[in-house]
Scaffold this motif. Structure first.
Motif, short mmCIF file in Angstrom:
data_model
loop_
_atom_site.label_atom_id
_atom_site.label_comp_id
_atom_site.label_asym_id
_atom_site.label_seq_id
_atom_site.Cartn_x
_atom_site.Cartn_y
_atom_site.Cartn_z
N VAL A 59 0.84 -1.21 0.00
CA VAL A 59 0.00 0.00 0.00
C VAL A 59 0.87 1.26 0.00
O VAL A 59 0.60 2.20 -0.76
CB VAL A 59 -0.99 0.00 1.19
N LEU A 60 1.91 1.27 0.84
CA LEU A 60 2.78 2.46 0.88
C LEU A 60 3.51 2.66 -0.45
O LEU A 60 3.63 3.80 -0.93
CB LEU A 60 3.76 2.37 2.03
N MET A 61 3.97 1.57 -1.06
CA MET A 61 4.63 1.70 -2.37
C MET A 61 3.65 2.19 -3.43
O MET A 61 3.99 3.05 -4.25
CB MET A 61 5.24 0.36 -2.80
N ALA A 62 2.43 1.65 -3.42
CA ALA A 62 1.43 2.09 -4.40
C ALA A 62 1.14 3.58 -4.21
O ALA A 62 1.03 4.33 -5.20
CB ALA A 62 0.16 1.26 -4.27
N GLU A 63 1.03 4.01 -2.96
CA GLU A 63 0.74 5.43 -2.69
C GLU A 63 1.90 6.31 -3.13
O GLU A 63 1.69 7.38 -3.73
CB GLU A 63 0.44 5.63 -1.21
N LEU A 64 3.13 5.88 -2.87
CA LEU A 64 4.30 6.66 -3.31
C LEU A 64 4.39 6.73 -4.83
O LEU A 64 4.67 7.79 -5.40
CB LEU A 64 5.57 6.05 -2.73
N LEU A 65 4.15 5.61 -5.50
CA LEU A 65 4.19 5.62 -6.97
C LEU A 65 3.07 6.46 -7.55
O LEU A 65 3.27 7.19 -8.53
CB LEU A 65 4.12 4.18 -7.51
N ASN A 66 1.89 6.41 -6.93
CA ASN A 66 0.78 7.24 -7.40
C ASN A 66 1.12 8.73 -7.23
O ASN A 66 0.86 9.54 -8.12
CB ASN A 66 -0.50 6.90 -6.64
N THR A 67 1.71 9.07 -6.09
CA THR A 67 2.09 10.47 -5.85
C THR A 67 3.13 10.91 -6.86
O THR A 67 3.04 12.01 -7.43
CB THR A 67 2.62 10.63 -4.41
N ALA A 68 4.13 10.07 -7.12
CA ALA A 68 5.15 10.41 -8.11
C ALA A 68 4.53 10.58 -9.49
O ALA A 68 4.87 11.50 -10.24
CB ALA A 68 6.23 9.32 -8.14
N LEU A 69 3.59 9.70 -9.83
CA LEU A 69 2.91 9.78 -11.12
C LEU A 69 2.11 11.08 -11.23
O LEU A 69 2.11 11.74 -12.27
CB LEU A 69 1.98 8.57 -11.27
N GLU A 70 1.45 11.47 -10.14
CA GLU A 70 0.69 12.72 -10.15
C GLU A 70 1.61 13.92 -10.31
O GLU A 70 1.31 14.84 -11.06
CB GLU A 70 -0.14 12.84 -8.87
N PHE A 71 2.74 13.93 -9.58
CA PHE A 71 3.70 15.03 -9.71
C PHE A 71 4.22 15.13 -11.13
O PHE A 71 4.29 16.22 -11.71
CB PHE A 71 4.87 14.84 -8.75
N LEU A 72 4.59 14.00 -11.71
CA LEU A 72 5.12 13.99 -13.07
C LEU A 72 4.06 14.44 -14.07
O LEU A 72 4.35 15.22 -14.99
CB LEU A 72 5.64 12.60 -13.43
N THR A 73 2.84 13.98 -13.89
CA THR A 73 1.75 14.38 -14.79
C THR A 73 1.52 15.88 -14.72
O THR A 73 1.34 16.54 -15.74
CB THR A 73 0.45 13.61 -14.44
N ASP A 74 1.53 16.43 -13.50
CA ASP A 74 1.36 17.88 -13.34
C ASP A 74 2.51 18.65 -13.97
O ASP A 74 2.33 19.74 -14.50
CB ASP A 74 1.24 18.25 -11.86
N LEU A 75 3.70 18.07 -13.93
CA LEU A 75 4.87 18.72 -14.51
C LEU A 75 4.77 18.80 -16.03
O LEU A 75 5.02 19.85 -16.63
CB LEU A 75 6.14 17.96 -14.11
N VAL A 76 4.38 17.69 -16.67
CA VAL A 76 4.36 17.66 -18.13
C VAL A 76 3.04 18.17 -18.72
O VAL A 76 2.98 18.50 -19.90
CB VAL A 76 4.66 16.24 -18.70
N SER A 77 2.01 18.22 -17.89
CA SER A 77 0.71 18.69 -18.37
C SER A 77 0.05 19.57 -17.31
O SER A 77 -0.89 19.16 -16.65
CB SER A 77 -0.18 17.48 -18.70
N PRO A 78 0.57 20.81 -17.14
CA PRO A 78 0.05 21.68 -16.08
C PRO A 78 -1.42 22.09 -16.26
O PRO A 78 -2.13 22.26 -15.28
CB PRO A 78 0.95 22.90 -16.11
N GLU A 79 -1.87 22.22 -17.49
CA GLU A 79 -3.28 22.55 -17.71
C GLU A 79 -4.07 21.25 -17.88
O GLU A 79 -3.51 20.18 -18.09
CB GLU A 79 -3.47 23.47 -18.92
N TYR A 80 -5.39 21.36 -17.76
CA TYR A 80 -6.23 20.17 -17.83
C TYR A 80 -6.03 19.43 -19.16
O TYR A 80 -6.00 20.04 -20.22
CB TYR A 80 -7.71 20.51 -17.66
N ASN A 81 -5.90 18.12 -19.04
CA ASN A 81 -5.77 17.26 -20.21
C ASN A 81 -6.49 15.96 -19.86
O ASN A 81 -6.20 15.35 -18.83
CB ASN A 81 -4.29 17.01 -20.50
N LYS A 82 -7.41 15.56 -20.71
CA LYS A 82 -8.22 14.37 -20.44
C LYS A 82 -7.34 13.13 -20.24
O LYS A 82 -7.57 12.33 -19.33
CB LYS A 82 -9.22 14.15 -21.58
N MET A 83 -6.33 12.95 -21.07
CA MET A 83 -5.45 11.78 -20.95
C MET A 83 -4.63 11.84 -19.66
O MET A 83 -4.42 10.81 -19.01
CB MET A 83 -4.54 11.66 -22.17
#
Length: 121
Positions: A59-83
């Motif tokens: 669970v902790l690894m999944a949460e950390l990976l999800n957080t990293a994925l969210e940070f990276l997604t926000d970095l490469v796509s700061p404005e709303y993007n459906k994908m």
């Protein structure tokens, strides 16, 4: 060797950042502590400790990976993007699957012992 040890510093820095900034990570940490305390109080067996430890790590690894994925997604796509939204949703789904598995495993391990205590009282 210095580089190897420095890598641990980066890892602990990531853990600290998640604990400071991510509510869901802190919730999972509290659930982990409750699970460990409950396991100790109920004197669970060694193989049950392995399952509890596995669930906590999962669970902790999944949460950390999800957080990293969210940070990276926000970095490469700061404005709303459906994908980008789908990427974040799938990361969150991975956490839900891990947490549900942990919940079921915890119920299988703890419920019989708790019910035994209730009926013995």
């Amino acid at each position: 060797m210095k580089k190897f040890i420095r890598g641990f510093g980066y890892a602990f820095s990531g853990l600290a950042h998640a604990a400071k900034t991510q509510l869901n990570f802190r919730v999972h940490l509290v659930a982990a502590l409750i699970s460990v305390y409950t396991g100790y109080a109920l004197h669970i067996a060694a193989n049950e400790w392995l399952w509890i430890g596995f669930c906590i790590a999962l669970v902790l690894m999944a949460e950390l990976l999800n957080t990293a994925l969210e940070f990276l997604t926000d970095l490469v796509s700061p404005e709303y993007n459906k994908m980008a939204g789908h990427v974040k949703d799938m990361g969150a789904a991975a956490v839900v699957i891990a947490a549900l598995f942990a919940l079921v495993a915890g119920a299988v391990i703890f419920l019989p012992k708790i019910l035994l205590l209730i009926h013995a009282a």
